[in-house]
Design a protein around this motif. Structure first.
Motif, short mmCIF file in Angstrom:
data_model
loop_
_atom_site.label_atom_id
_atom_site.label_comp_id
_atom_site.label_asym_id
_atom_site.label_seq_id
_atom_site.Cartn_x
_atom_site.Cartn_y
_atom_site.Cartn_z
N GLY A 137 -33.23 4.60 8.48
CA GLY A 137 -32.76 5.32 7.08
C GLY A 137 -31.51 4.86 6.52
N VAL A 138 -30.83 5.57 5.75
CA VAL A 138 -29.40 5.05 5.03
C VAL A 138 -28.48 6.30 4.98
CG1 VAL A 138 -28.45 4.57 2.78
CG2 VAL A 138 -30.64 3.86 3.45
N LYS A 139 -27.46 5.92 5.27
CA LYS A 139 -26.29 7.00 5.30
C LYS A 139 -25.61 6.99 4.20
CE LYS A 139 -22.47 6.59 8.00
NZ LYS A 139 -21.60 6.73 9.02
N TYR A 140 -25.06 8.24 3.46
CA TYR A 140 -24.21 8.27 2.44
C TYR A 140 -23.16 9.26 2.67
CZ TYR A 140 -27.99 6.33 -0.50
OH TYR A 140 -28.97 5.62 -1.10
N VAL A 141 -21.91 8.89 2.64
CA VAL A 141 -20.68 9.71 2.72
C VAL A 141 -19.68 9.67 1.54
CG1 VAL A 141 -20.86 9.45 5.30
CG2 VAL A 141 -19.22 7.85 4.04
N LEU A 142 -19.08 10.65 1.37
CA LEU A 142 -17.72 10.71 0.57
C LEU A 142 -16.47 10.55 1.43
CD1 LEU A 142 -18.36 13.71 -2.06
CD2 LEU A 142 -18.86 11.15 -2.36
N THR A 143 -15.53 9.96 0.92
CA THR A 143 -14.27 9.90 1.73
C THR A 143 -13.06 10.04 0.52
OG1 THR A 143 -15.14 8.24 3.01
CG2 THR A 143 -12.70 8.78 3.34
N ARG A 144 -12.30 11.00 0.94
CA ARG A 144 -10.83 11.14 0.28
C ARG A 144 -9.68 11.18 1.24
NH1 ARG A 144 -8.55 15.34 -4.56
NH2 ARG A 144 -7.90 13.61 -5.74
N TRP A 145 -8.71 10.11 0.99
CA TRP A 145 -7.55 10.09 1.50
C TRP A 145 -6.35 10.80 0.74
CZ3 TRP A 145 -10.58 5.70 0.85
CH2 TRP A 145 -11.29 5.23 1.86
N TYR A 146 -5.51 11.48 1.51
CA TYR A 146 -4.23 12.01 0.86
C TYR A 146 -3.08 11.21 1.41
CZ TYR A 146 -7.01 15.87 -0.83
OH TYR A 146 -8.10 16.47 -1.26
N ARG A 147 -1.82 11.35 0.42
CA ARG A 147 -0.82 10.51 0.77
C ARG A 147 0.41 11.58 0.89
NH1 ARG A 147 -0.57 5.01 -0.17
NH2 ARG A 147 -2.81 4.11 -0.49
N GLU A 148 1.58 10.84 1.25
CA GLU A 148 2.75 11.61 1.34
C GLU A 148 3.40 11.98 0.04
OE1 GLU A 148 4.75 10.01 5.45
OE2 GLU A 148 4.58 8.49 3.66
N ARG A 149 2.91 11.23 -0.98
CA ARG A 149 3.58 11.40 -2.44
C ARG A 149 2.50 11.27 -3.40
NH1 ARG A 149 7.35 8.45 0.40
NH2 ARG A 149 6.62 6.51 -0.55
N PRO A 150 2.58 11.48 -4.57
CA PRO A 150 1.51 11.41 -5.55
C PRO A 150 0.88 10.21 -5.63
CG PRO A 150 3.17 12.93 -6.52
CD PRO A 150 3.61 12.44 -5.01
N PHE A 151 -0.27 10.05 -5.73
CA PHE A 151 -1.08 8.47 -5.74
C PHE A 151 -1.10 8.03 -7.12
CE2 PHE A 151 -4.46 5.85 -5.93
CZ PHE A 151 -4.11 5.09 -4.76
N GLY A 152 -0.97 6.86 -7.17
CA GLY A 152 -0.81 6.08 -8.60
C GLY A 152 0.27 6.59 -9.61
N HIS A 199 0.77 -1.32 0.04
CA HIS A 199 0.09 -0.03 0.08
C HIS A 199 0.89 1.35 -0.04
CE1 HIS A 199 -3.47 -2.08 0.52
NE2 HIS A 199 -3.20 -2.68 1.48
N CYS A 200 2.07 1.36 0.46
CA CYS A 200 2.73 2.54 0.81
C CYS A 200 4.08 2.60 0.17
CB CYS A 200 3.17 2.67 2.34
SG CYS A 200 1.55 2.60 3.23
N ALA A 201 4.57 1.51 -0.59
CA ALA A 201 5.89 1.92 -1.37
C ALA A 201 5.94 2.97 -2.15
CB ALA A 201 6.09 0.44 -2.13
N ASP A 202 5.02 3.15 -2.85
CA ASP A 202 5.06 4.20 -4.06
C ASP A 202 4.63 5.62 -3.48
OD1 ASP A 202 6.15 2.56 -5.99
OD2 ASP A 202 4.03 1.83 -6.42
N SER A 203 3.54 5.49 -2.96
CA SER A 203 2.74 6.80 -2.44
C SER A 203 2.87 7.15 -1.04
CB SER A 203 1.44 6.79 -2.89
OG SER A 203 1.07 6.57 -4.10
#
Length: 212
Positions: free
Chosen positions: A197-212, A131-135
């Motif tokens: 009811g139903v719950k909807y969320v958005l999630t975005r994670w940031y990395r130490e280096r550019p992702f992908g 998971h972390c080698a690149d980003s």
């Protein structure tokens, strides 16, 4: 945009931003910004999530089938609305958009939850280098509630004793790391069970280096 800010500079930026509140606990840099998305944006995103949802997965799977029972939708960054929201989140935090993972949507039906966890990858975990080698490690998390929930579905930060109720358009942002770069155990949190009811969320994670 300008060069990405350090984690400490992100916190400074958020403290100075209009409409952003800091949760007053020294153990965790946690911020709240209400009304980040309008009703039309939220409705469009909910429709996207409903159209592309799949069972949610976890890194470093502990073999507990009920640990995370929500559904997830990977939102395409080529979509104009998704791209615009990515850019707005990055601008709020002052982070280079290239550091962000693809935006995800999550859907929680009654009874579904995400038990206590952190968003960082466990340095001693078997999949850490995958998971972390690149980003690198996850630095900041941004999460946005897309709707009000009839009952349940709060986000509970156990270590600091803070529970945040779902509220349509509300954004949470927190720093996952300590000043020395190690994962901050005070980020331990859970998506509590939706009762009605139903719950909807958005999630975005940031990395130490550019992702992908």
């Amino acid at each position: 945009m300008a060069a990405a800010l350090s984690s400490s500079a992100v916190a400074t930026r958020l403290r100075a931003a209009a409409g952003v509140q800091r949760v007053p606990n020294p153990a965790l840099e946690l911020f709240i910004r209400r009304d980040f998305l309008d009703a039309a944006e939220r409705a469009a995103l909910i429709a996207m999530i409903d159209g592309g949802r799949r069972p949610s997965t976890i890194a470093d799977d502990r073999g507990e089938s009920a640990f995370r029972t929500s559904e997830t939708c990977d939102l395409a960054g080529t979509d104009p609305l998704v791209a615009a929201i990515n850019a707005r989140i990055s601008d709020l935090l002052g982070l280079d958009d290239r550091l962000g993972e693809p935006l995800q949507g999550q859907r929680y039906a009654p009874g579904q939850e995400f038990k206590l966890h952190t968003d960082t990858f466990e340095p001693t975990g078997a999949d850490f280098f995958i998971h972390c080698a690149d980003s690198g490690q996850r630095t900041w998390t941004a999460m946005i509630y897309l709707n009000d929930v009839e009952e349940g579905g709060a986000t509970r930060f156990k270590t600091i004793g803070k529970t945040v109720q779902p509220e349509a358009g509300k954004l949470l942002a927190w720093n996952n790391l300590l000043p020395d770069g190690r994962p901050n155990p005070a980020t331990l949190h859970q998506g509590m069970k939706v009762r009605r009811g139903v719950k909807y969320v958005l999630t975005r994670w940031y990395r130490e280096r550019p992702f992908g």
